[in-house]
Design a protein around this motif. Structure first.
Motif, PDB file in Angstrom:
ATOM      1  N   TYR A 119       0.846  -1.194   0.000  1.00 43.69           N
ATOM      2  CA  TYR A 119       0.000   0.000   0.000  1.00 43.69           C
ATOM      3  C   TYR A 119       0.882   1.244   0.000  1.00 43.69           C
ATOM      4  CZ  TYR A 119      -3.471   3.456   1.443  1.00 43.69           C
ATOM      5  OH  TYR A 119      -4.272   4.564   1.501  1.00 43.69           O
ATOM      6  N   THR A 160     -10.504  -4.782  -2.389  1.00 46.48           N
ATOM      7  CA  THR A 160      -9.855  -5.443  -1.258  1.00 46.48           C
ATOM      8  C   THR A 160     -10.820  -6.406  -0.581  1.00 46.48           C
ATOM      9  OG1 THR A 160      -8.439  -3.511  -0.884  1.00 46.48           O
ATOM     10  CG2 THR A 160      -8.667  -5.077   0.941  1.00 46.48           C
ATOM     11  N   THR A 202      -4.981   0.698  -4.431  1.00 45.46           N
ATOM     12  CA  THR A 202      -5.678   1.632  -3.551  1.00 45.46           C
ATOM     13  C   THR A 202      -4.741   2.709  -3.022  1.00 45.46           C
ATOM     14  OG1 THR A 202      -7.143  -0.185  -2.892  1.00 45.46           O
ATOM     15  CG2 THR A 202      -7.188   1.795  -1.527  1.00 45.46           C
ATOM     16  N   GLY A 238     -11.176   0.867  -5.051  1.00 50.48           N
ATOM     17  CA  GLY A 238     -10.017   0.116  -4.585  1.00 50.48           C
ATOM     18  C   GLY A 238     -10.294  -0.636  -3.297  1.00 50.48           C
ATOM     19  N   ASN A 239     -10.992  -0.014  -2.363  1.00 50.14           N
ATOM     20  CA  ASN A 239     -11.306  -0.694  -1.112  1.00 50.14           C
ATOM     21  C   ASN A 239     -12.336  -1.789  -1.310  1.00 50.14           C
ATOM     22  OD1 ASN A 239      -9.899   0.547   1.410  1.00 50.14           O
ATOM     23  ND2 ASN A 239     -10.398   2.301   0.122  1.00 50.14           N
ATOM     24  N   LEU A 299     -10.801   5.564  -4.862  1.00 49.52           N
ATOM     25  CA  LEU A 299     -10.514   4.963  -3.556  1.00 49.52           C
ATOM     26  C   LEU A 299     -11.671   4.081  -3.084  1.00 49.52           C
ATOM     27  CD1 LEU A 299      -8.735   8.049  -2.063  1.00 49.52           C
ATOM     28  CD2 LEU A 299      -7.784   5.746  -2.034  1.00 49.52           C
TER      29      LEU A 299
END
Length: 413
Positions: free
Chosen positions: A66, A104, A120, A100-101, A97
């Motif tokens: 990260y 995850t 992210t 990106g999360n 963002l």
């Protein structure tokens, strides 16, 4: 004092919108540190079954990846978007963002989670950098560090509320749930920015080539280095605070979120104090903060087997380390001349190199079998090196001023 272009209420709403995003960044970046054992057990079950320490060290790569995304993305994205309206850039970054999360949460394996964390991290530095410019403009001359600290308040409050709650949630129903919350927060941030952040023009004349000229300034390199190495001392501890609490102090797992709350409270207070002191005397605040990180880590390493002093020193560590952040951010903006967009973002590249460096070196000494206290001693060395770089930076600056025939009446801000 707010910018004359907008009312005080409008400025507060705009900064609060951006601070919610910094809260989401803080939670998304730091919650993994309290959940490393859970992530390792879920994504690396075979390694966990035979060598839990190795699995935790490998899971620490997610922190480093990260941070690597931040390092790559901060200068490239900030340089590329400098010409565009900043309110629109912030909206796009918030959407990226959020996605990106969400990735995850959905990624099925350790490898794919690692890719999601790298991706992210890319918009992180640009979000903070551009947000810092907006905040500094709103607050006006003489209060720029306070404006930067306002945006960073979301990051520190995340360590009081978001990270501990996310850690508890992850321990109870799975670590992915924490990132689901972060994804939702980014959706909220995007809506808030669209509604409340007023039009804020970029600089149509700026190009990536022009922005990259910032790297020709020696003091920029000094400032990046002191942040990258010095703040790595903090992350060497923070990255492995969960196993330190459970395996060194032998406290139950439910104590980890409490310790993280204490660190977050310290970071919130330190961020405010750092912004205030930096506006008074940036030099002394920066040097004192880096030296204090090393001193607190020494004491913490010596008493880490007892949970009460360990928790108290984690609070102090959060306080002294967080005072460095707005100070270094302001210092970088001071020395970057007219390269403000990329300079403001580069500070987050530097701090995330520190994040990556601290997490990596802490994982190395754990993998070597030196125990979970060893990262604190790594942090001592990194903080002292950062202090030395800062001291050298100011000495070089003073010498340059004398050569230019400028009188120095006292410590330079």
């Amino acid at each position: 004092m707010t910018s004359p272009q907008i009312s005080k209420g409008a400025a507060t709403a705009a900064l609060l919108s951006l601070a919610i995003g910094s809260f989401a960044i803080g939670m998304g970046e730091f919650v993994v540190m309290g959940l490393l054992p859970n992530v390792a057990q879920d994504l690396l079950p075979q390694t966990w079954a035979t060598a839990p320490g190795d699995a935790i060290a490998q899971a620490g790569w997610l922190i480093s990846l990260y941070a690597l995304g931040v390092v790559i993305g901060a200068p490239t994205i900030a340089g590329f978007v400098a010409r565009y309206p900043r309110h629109r850039v912030m909206l796009v970054l918030s959407i990226v963002l959020a996605v990106g999360n969400l990735l995850t949460v959905l990624a099925p394996t350790f490898g794919w989670v690692a890719v999601a964390r790298l991706v992210t991290g890319l918009p992180h530095g640009a979000y903070f950098g551009i947000g810092a410019l907006v905040a500094a403009d709103v607050m006006g001359p003489g209060k720029r560090a306070k404006g930067v600290a306002f945006i960073l308040t979301g990051l520190t409050v995340a360590n009081v509320v978001g990270v501990p709650l996310g850690t508890f949630l992850g321990q109870q129903i799975g670590w992915r749930a924490a990132y689901g919350v972060v994804a939702v927060l980014w959706v909220v941030t995007a809506i808030m920015i669209a509604l409340f952040v007023p039009a804020h023009p970029g600089d149509p004349g700026r190009t990536m080539r022009a922005e990259l000229r910032v790297f020709r300034i020696p003091q920029v390199w000094f400032t990046l280095a002191l942040g990258a190495i010095g703040f790595g001392g903090f992350f060497a501890l923070y990255s492995y605070v969960a196993p330190m609490v459970t395996d060194v102090a032998h406290a139950p797992e439910w104590v980890v979120p409490i310790v993280l709350v204490l660190m977050g409270v310290g970071m919130t207070i330190g961020n405010i104090i750092g912004g205030y002191l930096a506006d008074i005397n940036l030099r002394r605040t920066l040097l004192g903060g880096l030296l204090s990180i090393a001193l607190v880590l020494v004491i913490l390493a010596l008493v880490s087997h007892w949970i009460v002093p360990l928790a108290a020193l984690v609070f102090v560590m959060g306080l002294v380390s967080s005072s460095v952040n707005p100070t270094a951010q302001t210092r970088l903006m001071d020395v970057a001349e007219d390269n403000q967009s990329i300079a403001a973002a580069l500070n987050h590249s530097a701090f995330n190199i520190g994040n990556s460096l601290g997490a990596f070196l802490g994982g190395v000494v754990i993998a070597w079998g030196w125990g979970f206290v060893a990262p604190a001693w790594v942090g001592v060395g990194l903080a002292l090196i950062g202090f030395g770089i800062a001291w050298l930076s100011f000495r070089v600056e003073d010498r340059s001023r004398r050569r230019a025939g400028l009188a120095i009446a006292g410590p330079a801000d």
